[in-house]
Design a protein around this motif. Structure first.
Motif, mmCIF file in Angstrom:
data_model
loop_
_atom_site.group_PDB
_atom_site.id
_atom_site.type_symbol
_atom_site.label_atom_id
_atom_site.label_comp_id
_atom_site.label_asym_id
_atom_site.label_seq_id
_atom_site.Cartn_x
_atom_site.Cartn_y
_atom_site.Cartn_z
ATOM 1 N N ILE A 136 0.883 -1.166 0.000
ATOM 2 C CA ILE A 136 0.000 0.000 0.000
ATOM 3 C C ILE A 136 0.921 1.216 0.000
ATOM 4 O O ILE A 136 1.862 1.285 0.804
ATOM 5 C CB ILE A 136 -0.887 0.057 1.249
ATOM 6 N N THR A 137 0.668 2.164 -0.877
ATOM 7 C CA THR A 137 1.508 3.363 -0.896
ATOM 8 C C THR A 137 0.647 4.616 -0.961
ATOM 9 O O THR A 137 -0.457 4.613 -1.505
ATOM 10 C CB THR A 137 2.490 3.348 -2.081
ATOM 11 N N GLY A 138 1.153 5.695 -0.377
ATOM 12 C CA GLY A 138 0.441 6.963 -0.370
ATOM 13 C C GLY A 138 1.346 8.081 0.093
ATOM 14 O O GLY A 138 2.534 7.874 0.366
ATOM 15 N N ALA A 139 0.763 9.275 0.227
ATOM 16 C CA ALA A 139 1.535 10.478 0.533
ATOM 17 C C ALA A 139 1.527 10.845 2.010
ATOM 18 O O ALA A 139 2.129 11.836 2.392
ATOM 19 C CB ALA A 139 1.010 11.651 -0.293
ATOM 20 N N ASP A 140 0.850 10.058 2.857
ATOM 21 C CA ASP A 140 0.789 10.355 4.285
ATOM 22 C C ASP A 140 1.219 9.146 5.106
ATOM 23 O O ASP A 140 0.530 8.123 5.121
ATOM 24 C CB ASP A 140 -0.627 10.776 4.692
ATOM 25 N N SER A 141 2.337 9.271 5.808
ATOM 26 C CA SER A 141 2.826 8.174 6.644
ATOM 27 C C SER A 141 1.838 7.831 7.751
ATOM 28 O O SER A 141 1.780 6.682 8.204
ATOM 29 C CB SER A 141 4.183 8.546 7.259
ATOM 30 N N SER A 142 1.061 8.809 8.211
ATOM 31 C CA SER A 142 0.095 8.558 9.282
ATOM 32 C C SER A 142 -0.979 7.572 8.836
ATOM 33 O O SER A 142 -1.340 6.650 9.584
ATOM 34 C CB SER A 142 -0.536 9.873 9.740
ATOM 35 N N CYS A 143 -1.491 7.732 7.626
ATOM 36 C CA CYS A 143 -2.494 6.802 7.099
ATOM 37 C C CYS A 143 -1.894 5.412 6.917
ATOM 38 O O CYS A 143 -2.526 4.396 7.227
ATOM 39 C CB CYS A 143 -3.029 7.305 5.763
ATOM 40 N N LEU A 144 -0.673 5.371 6.413
ATOM 41 C CA LEU A 144 -0.002 4.089 6.208
ATOM 42 C C LEU A 144 0.290 3.417 7.546
ATOM 43 O O LEU A 144 0.171 2.197 7.677
ATOM 44 C CB LEU A 144 1.298 4.301 5.424
ATOM 45 N N MET A 145 0.665 4.214 8.541
ATOM 46 C CA MET A 145 0.939 3.677 9.873
ATOM 47 C C MET A 145 -0.303 3.029 10.472
ATOM 48 O O MET A 145 -0.232 1.941 11.064
ATOM 49 C CB MET A 145 1.434 4.795 10.791
ATOM 50 N N SER A 146 -1.439 3.683 10.321
ATOM 51 C CA SER A 146 -2.686 3.155 10.842
ATOM 52 C C SER A 146 -3.017 1.806 10.212
ATOM 53 O O SER A 146 -3.385 0.837 10.899
ATOM 54 C CB SER A 146 -3.824 4.148 10.577
ATOM 55 N N GLN A 147 -2.861 1.722 8.895
ATOM 56 C CA GLN A 147 -3.165 0.474 8.204
ATOM 57 C C GLN A 147 -2.129 -0.606 8.490
ATOM 58 O O GLN A 147 -2.446 -1.805 8.523
ATOM 59 C CB GLN A 147 -3.281 0.746 6.704
ATOM 60 N N ASN A 148 -0.886 -0.190 8.723
ATOM 61 C CA ASN A 148 0.144 -1.163 9.044
ATOM 62 C C ASN A 148 -0.145 -1.859 10.376
ATOM 63 O O ASN A 148 0.232 -3.016 10.580
ATOM 64 C CB ASN A 148 1.519 -0.488 9.091
ATOM 65 N N GLY A 149 -0.822 -1.142 11.282
ATOM 66 C CA GLY A 149 -1.222 -1.764 12.540
ATOM 67 C C GLY A 149 -2.169 -2.930 12.314
ATOM 68 O O GLY A 149 -2.063 -3.983 12.962
ATOM 69 N N ILE A 150 -3.097 -2.760 11.370
ATOM 70 C CA ILE A 150 -4.021 -3.839 11.010
ATOM 71 C C ILE A 150 -3.265 -4.989 10.353
ATOM 72 O O ILE A 150 -3.479 -6.168 10.674
ATOM 73 C CB ILE A 150 -5.119 -3.325 10.055
ATOM 74 N N ILE A 151 -2.375 -4.648 9.442
ATOM 75 C CA ILE A 151 -1.600 -5.669 8.731
ATOM 76 C C ILE A 151 -0.792 -6.516 9.714
ATOM 77 O O ILE A 151 -0.763 -7.747 9.619
ATOM 78 C CB ILE A 151 -0.663 -5.000 7.703
#
Length: 246
Positions: free
Chosen positions: A211-226
């Motif tokens: 998953i890639t995007g321009a906001d590390s905060s959004c990616l961090m949140s989803q990485n918690g689920i992963i």
């Protein structure tokens, strides 16, 4: 053009590789980039939490640090939006527009709209699913949004198509919130977690590796689920892809 690189505090503390990749990427495109030392938080956490008065001193410091650059560029849509849309209203310079408002750009926005490269040197032989963050879509216009009857566009996708070997996909309901939302993820934890879970499942359904995007905060949140669900998926900030192999 002389660019001041703005690295948000959470990237500096938690995702330093994103800051390093941003510097490498801009230099590879021939940009004269500088990192002003002793820069601090832009004030977004205070502003979002309802303590705008506590953000004023940080805004003044930010404005002073970056006043001599032609552009200010940062790898965070939400932080860039806070500066661009709120500094003038905070009246950090009474009766005068703050210098930061009119020249700050999110890094993908800057590369796409100002630098306008026709090719990139990066190589990333993987399939990625695009994470369109709410600030990026609706306030920076990095992509079209589903609630408006406008032709499709996505500046992040445009840049990723220049990366050798990179295959780009988008999930179902591509511009729906991932559930992070800053203070929302703390004040409405259960709802936030469910939203993140749903978003990750849609990314997973694309068959992407990242998953890639321009906001590390959004990616961090989803990485918690992963991580908690042990899913075969990774997260990576878009600048790390655009700078891959440099």
């Amino acid at each position: 053009m002389r660019v001041g690189l703005f690295i948000p505090c959470y990237i500096n503390a938690v995702f330093p590789q994103v800051g390093i990749a941003s510097n490498k990427l801009l230099k590879s495109l021939g940009v004269d980039v500088d990192y002003p030392e002793d820069q601090t938080c832009c004030g977004q956490p205070m502003g979002n939490a309802g303590f705008e008065n506590e953000a004023v001193s940080l805004a003044k410091r930010f404005d002073e640090k970056f006043k001599d650059y032609d552009y200010i560029v940062g790898p965070s849509a939400s932080c860039v939006v806070f500066v661009r849309d709120n500094y003038g209203r905070l009246r950090i310079q009474p009766n005068h527009q703050c210098v930061s408002e009119g020249k700050i750009y999110e890094i993908c926005e800057f590369i796409h709209d100002v630098v306008k490269p026709t090719h990139l040197k990066a190589k990333f032989p993987h399939k990625v699913s695009l994470q369109n963050s709410c600030h990026g879509v609706r306030l920076l216009h990095l992509s079209s949004c589903s609630e408006q009857n406008v032709p499709y566009f996505n500046k992040m996708r445009d840049l990723l198509t220049m990366v050798e070997g990179c295959e780009v996909a988008e999930p179902e309901r591509p511009d729906e919130c991932c559930g992070f939302g800053g203070m929302f993820s703390i004040e409405e934890k259960a709802v936030s977690v469910q939203m993140a879970h749903d978003k990750v499942q849609r990314h997973l359904a694309t068959g992407a590796e990242y998953i890639t995007g321009a906001d590390s905060s959004c990616l961090m949140s989803q990485n918690g689920i992963i991580a908690s669900e042990k899913l075969p998926l990774k997260t990576i900030h878009i600048v790390e892809i655009l700078a891959a192999g440099l």
